[in-house]
Design a protein around this motif. Sequence first.
Motif, PDB file in Angstrom:
ATOM      1  N   LEU A 186      -5.316  21.345  -0.959  1.00 43.71           N
ATOM      2  CA  LEU A 186      -5.053  21.456  -2.508  1.00 43.71           C
ATOM      3  C   LEU A 186      -3.984  20.937  -2.930  1.00 43.71           C
ATOM      4  O   LEU A 186      -3.533  20.515  -3.525  1.00 43.71           O
ATOM      5  CB  LEU A 186      -5.004  22.797  -3.365  1.00 43.71           C
ATOM      6  CG  LEU A 186      -6.943  23.481  -3.694  1.00 43.71           C
ATOM      7  CD1 LEU A 186      -6.577  24.840  -3.523  1.00 43.71           C
ATOM      8  CD2 LEU A 186      -7.108  22.796  -4.237  1.00 43.71           C
ATOM      9  N   ARG A 187      -2.812  21.317  -1.976  1.00 39.40           N
ATOM     10  CA  ARG A 187      -1.169  20.900  -1.840  1.00 39.40           C
ATOM     11  C   ARG A 187      -1.269  19.551  -1.563  1.00 39.40           C
ATOM     12  O   ARG A 187      -0.330  18.819  -2.047  1.00 39.40           O
ATOM     13  CB  ARG A 187      -0.406  21.725  -1.241  1.00 39.40           C
ATOM     14  CG  ARG A 187      -0.015  23.592  -1.304  1.00 39.40           C
ATOM     15  CD  ARG A 187       1.022  24.352  -1.011  1.00 39.40           C
ATOM     16  NE  ARG A 187       0.556  25.844  -1.375  1.00 39.40           N
ATOM     17  CZ  ARG A 187       1.566  26.445  -2.168  1.00 39.40           C
ATOM     18  NH1 ARG A 187       1.848  25.477  -3.282  1.00 39.40           N
ATOM     19  NH2 ARG A 187       1.311  27.782  -2.242  1.00 39.40           N
ATOM     20  N   ASP A 188      -1.312  19.746  -0.083  1.00 36.48           N
ATOM     21  CA  ASP A 188      -1.963  17.596   0.046  1.00 36.48           C
ATOM     22  C   ASP A 188      -2.146  17.196  -1.056  1.00 36.48           C
ATOM     23  O   ASP A 188      -1.828  15.704  -1.352  1.00 36.48           O
ATOM     24  CB  ASP A 188      -2.752  17.597   1.270  1.00 36.48           C
ATOM     25  CG  ASP A 188      -1.708  18.202   2.561  1.00 36.48           C
ATOM     26  OD1 ASP A 188      -0.619  18.347   2.468  1.00 36.48           O
ATOM     27  OD2 ASP A 188      -2.261  18.153   3.291  1.00 36.48           O
ATOM     28  N   GLY A 189      -3.273  17.208  -1.955  1.00 39.85           N
ATOM     29  CA  GLY A 189      -3.697  16.684  -3.013  1.00 39.85           C
ATOM     30  C   GLY A 189      -2.845  17.085  -3.948  1.00 39.85           C
ATOM     31  O   GLY A 189      -3.596  16.306  -5.092  1.00 39.85           O
ATOM     32  N   SER A 222       1.164  -0.542   0.024  1.00 42.92           N
ATOM     33  CA  SER A 222       0.193  -0.185   0.075  1.00 42.92           C
ATOM     34  C   SER A 222       0.525   1.252   0.109  1.00 42.92           C
ATOM     35  O   SER A 222       0.569   2.279  -0.523  1.00 42.92           O
ATOM     36  CB  SER A 222      -1.266  -0.065   1.655  1.00 42.92           C
ATOM     37  OG  SER A 222      -1.442   1.638   1.586  1.00 42.92           O
ATOM     38  N   ASP A 223       2.453   1.116   0.907  1.00 44.28           N
ATOM     39  CA  ASP A 223       2.589   2.355   1.071  1.00 44.28           C
ATOM     40  C   ASP A 223       3.719   2.675  -1.099  1.00 44.28           C
ATOM     41  O   ASP A 223       3.700   4.016  -0.977  1.00 44.28           O
ATOM     42  CB  ASP A 223       3.844   2.330   1.965  1.00 44.28           C
ATOM     43  CG  ASP A 223       3.337   2.568   2.884  1.00 44.28           C
ATOM     44  OD1 ASP A 223       4.124   1.696   4.480  1.00 44.28           O
ATOM     45  OD2 ASP A 223       2.102   3.009   3.175  1.00 44.28           O
ATOM     46  N   SER A 224       4.017   1.483  -1.658  1.00 43.58           N
ATOM     47  CA  SER A 224       4.571   1.516  -2.723  1.00 43.58           C
ATOM     48  C   SER A 224       3.256   1.900  -3.472  1.00 43.58           C
ATOM     49  O   SER A 224       4.104   3.164  -4.097  1.00 43.58           O
ATOM     50  CB  SER A 224       5.258   0.195  -2.862  1.00 43.58           C
ATOM     51  OG  SER A 224       3.521  -0.722  -2.931  1.00 43.58           O
ATOM     52  N   PHE A 225       1.711   1.995  -3.306  1.00 43.85           N
ATOM     53  CA  PHE A 225       1.370   2.865  -4.535  1.00 43.85           C
ATOM     54  C   PHE A 225       1.139   4.073  -4.223  1.00 43.85           C
ATOM     55  O   PHE A 225       1.150   4.896  -5.100  1.00 43.85           O
ATOM     56  CB  PHE A 225      -0.337   2.231  -4.512  1.00 43.85           C
ATOM     57  CG  PHE A 225       0.134   0.530  -5.004  1.00 43.85           C
ATOM     58  CD1 PHE A 225       1.128   0.897  -6.321  1.00 43.85           C
ATOM     59  CD2 PHE A 225       0.042  -0.927  -4.169  1.00 43.85           C
ATOM     60  CE1 PHE A 225       0.367  -1.135  -6.960  1.00 43.85           C
ATOM     61  CE2 PHE A 225      -0.242  -1.625  -5.171  1.00 43.85           C
ATOM     62  CZ  PHE A 225       0.375  -1.914  -5.940  1.00 43.85           C
ATOM     63  N   GLN A 226       1.265   4.459  -3.150  1.00 43.07           N
ATOM     64  CA  GLN A 226       1.316   5.843  -2.353  1.00 43.07           C
ATOM     65  C   GLN A 226       2.677   6.643  -2.748  1.00 43.07           C
ATOM     66  O   GLN A 226       2.418   7.011  -3.052  1.00 43.07           O
ATOM     67  CB  GLN A 226       1.054   5.667  -1.118  1.00 43.07           C
ATOM     68  CG  GLN A 226      -0.677   4.927  -0.055  1.00 43.07           C
ATOM     69  CD  GLN A 226      -1.364   7.355  -0.451  1.00 43.07           C
ATOM     70  OE1 GLN A 226      -0.403   8.013  -0.045  1.00 43.07           O
ATOM     71  NE2 GLN A 226      -2.629   6.707  -0.306  1.00 43.07           N
ATOM     72  N   ASP A 227       3.634   6.227  -2.214  1.00 48.88           N
ATOM     73  CA  ASP A 227       4.460   6.900  -2.698  1.00 48.88           C
ATOM     74  C   ASP A 227       4.978   7.129  -4.326  1.00 48.88           C
ATOM     75  O   ASP A 227       5.020   8.015  -5.014  1.00 48.88           O
ATOM     76  CB  ASP A 227       6.038   5.776  -2.105  1.00 48.88           C
ATOM     77  CG  ASP A 227       5.734   6.038  -1.167  1.00 48.88           C
ATOM     78  OD1 ASP A 227       5.620   6.604  -0.271  1.00 48.88           O
ATOM     79  OD2 ASP A 227       7.051   4.573  -0.525  1.00 48.88           O
ATOM     80  N   ARG A 228       4.671   5.740  -4.954  1.00 53.75           N
ATOM     81  CA  ARG A 228       4.481   5.932  -6.611  1.00 53.75           C
ATOM     82  C   ARG A 228       3.748   7.389  -6.770  1.00 53.75           C
ATOM     83  O   ARG A 228       3.929   7.766  -8.038  1.00 53.75           O
ATOM     84  CB  ARG A 228       4.102   4.304  -7.244  1.00 53.75           C
ATOM     85  CG  ARG A 228       4.631   4.797  -8.638  1.00 53.75           C
ATOM     86  CD  ARG A 228       4.078   2.913  -9.116  1.00 53.75           C
ATOM     87  NE  ARG A 228       3.964   3.191 -10.996  1.00 53.75           N
ATOM     88  CZ  ARG A 228       3.307   1.642 -11.023  1.00 53.75           C
ATOM     89  NH1 ARG A 228       2.843   1.126  -9.972  1.00 53.75           N
ATOM     90  NH2 ARG A 228       2.173   1.472 -12.224  1.00 53.75           N
ATOM     91  N   ALA A 229       2.476   7.024  -6.841  1.00 53.07           N
ATOM     92  CA  ALA A 229       1.636   8.235  -6.641  1.00 53.07           C
ATOM     93  C   ALA A 229       1.766   9.947  -6.470  1.00 53.07           C
ATOM     94  O   ALA A 229       1.612  10.480  -7.795  1.00 53.07           O
ATOM     95  CB  ALA A 229       0.078   8.241  -6.189  1.00 53.07           C
ATOM     96  N   LYS A 230       2.785   9.669  -5.195  1.00 50.79           N
ATOM     97  CA  LYS A 230       3.114  10.856  -5.001  1.00 50.79           C
ATOM     98  C   LYS A 230       4.040  11.679  -5.687  1.00 50.79           C
ATOM     99  O   LYS A 230       4.352  12.528  -6.643  1.00 50.79           O
ATOM    100  CB  LYS A 230       3.377  11.224  -4.145  1.00 50.79           C
ATOM    101  CG  LYS A 230       2.510  10.795  -2.330  1.00 50.79           C
ATOM    102  CD  LYS A 230       2.943  10.915  -1.477  1.00 50.79           C
ATOM    103  CE  LYS A 230       1.390  10.941  -0.203  1.00 50.79           C
ATOM    104  NZ  LYS A 230       1.367  10.466   1.158  1.00 50.79           N
ATOM    105  N   GLU A 231       4.995  10.755  -6.432  1.00 44.47           N
ATOM    106  CA  GLU A 231       6.191  10.845  -7.093  1.00 44.47           C
ATOM    107  C   GLU A 231       5.590  11.407  -8.542  1.00 44.47           C
ATOM    108  O   GLU A 231       6.425  12.702  -9.367  1.00 44.47           O
ATOM    109  CB  GLU A 231       6.365   9.910  -7.260  1.00 44.47           C
ATOM    110  CG  GLU A 231       7.335   9.527  -6.325  1.00 44.47           C
ATOM    111  CD  GLU A 231       8.785  10.450  -5.868  1.00 44.47           C
ATOM    112  OE1 GLU A 231       9.341  10.475  -7.099  1.00 44.47           O
ATOM    113  OE2 GLU A 231       9.142  10.875  -5.227  1.00 44.47           O
ATOM    114  N   ILE A 232       4.831  10.716  -9.059  1.00 43.13           N
ATOM    115  CA  ILE A 232       3.810  11.116 -10.221  1.00 43.13           C
ATOM    116  C   ILE A 232       3.767  12.190 -10.191  1.00 43.13           C
ATOM    117  O   ILE A 232       3.335  13.188 -11.182  1.00 43.13           O
ATOM    118  CB  ILE A 232       2.403   9.925 -10.912  1.00 43.13           C
ATOM    119  CG1 ILE A 232       3.222   8.900 -11.257  1.00 43.13           C
ATOM    120  CG2 ILE A 232       2.541  10.445 -11.597  1.00 43.13           C
ATOM    121  CD1 ILE A 232       2.471   7.419 -11.379  1.00 43.13           C
TER     122      ILE A 232
END
Length: 364
Positions: free
Chosen positions: A71-74, A16-26
């Motif tokens: 907005l910044r967090d999203g 789950s954390d890896s998907f979150q990390d990848r999402a935020k990198e994108i």
Amino acid sequence: MLIIWWLWPLLAICASDSFQDRAKEIMKTTPVIDGHNDLPWQLLKLFNNKLNDSKANLNTLTATHTNIPKLRDGFVGGITQAFSEGKIASLIGVEGGHLIDSSLGVLRALYHLGMRYLTLTHNCNTPWSDNWMVDKGDDKAESHGLSDFGKRVLKEMNRLGVMIDLSHVAVATMRDALQLSKAPVIFSHSSAYSLCHHRRNVPDDILQLVKNTSSLVMVNFYSMFVSCSKDANLSQVADHLDYIKKVAGAEAVGLGGDYDGVTELPKGLEDVSKYPDLIAELLRRNWTDTEVRGVLSDNLLRVFSEVERVSNIMQVPEEEPIPLDKLGGSCRTYYGYSRASSIHLQIGALLASLAPLLLSLHPL
């Protein structure tokens, strides 16, 4: 074997954390461009548009789904230059063709004030376009899609470079616009009808036209449009994204959360800060990085670019006004028609018709 079973929860958390990390990198390089956010409606309701009120500070405002920290967090952006400069920008959409008062001149004025999409109807018919309540049975069809003048409005929007928004319109209006527009169109905040039989959503035959015209459906998060009930969750929103991708292609999918315009939101998508969670879910469902970037903003930027390309090759403005007998009985100016009576009446009526343009914003 006991050790392996004990590791499963830990492995799930790590995944789950890896998907979150990848999402935020994108999302650091491809921000969310949300097709529809009704924060201005909330500022009108809460502060009567008195934005100098200290309580209206967007950095500290807490009563809304949207503020600057959320907005910044999203990772919500707006246009590419602003995001690269660490700023949050917003395009202006006008929700409801009634706000041009059946005037091509007002349409052009709104464009010059910054409007870059116009929703052809809201929750009522215009004299030239039918709204979704016709399909629901609450309103009577008047134009049976777009009238002749409505078709001229579309042509003028194409010429100006204003995106045509088909959220809130009747299916017949959707079909007319998709067949007539020389540029792709958008649904700024609508979901898939096959997953939730709400008339504000987009049926499959229209999704086929969306695919054929390289147009865009930006999925709405309002629970009633997601699950047809007050209760929905993030996974069900992802189902709508999946479905539109399946029927119309990944290039046809966008995000139109309708934050601050709705009362019930899915669990897990309570405000604009939650976008990384939705993107992580798409990655978990094997969406590619390219497809995810399309959903975030690339698909809308593609449509916008094509709208501007079409605008650059259209030169002659529409000048034929709507026939006077098509306007209905509401109070309005007669300026421009042979029945105009006096300068005094013309000016008074014109000011009355402009007031809603300046003051009216609509949720949903």
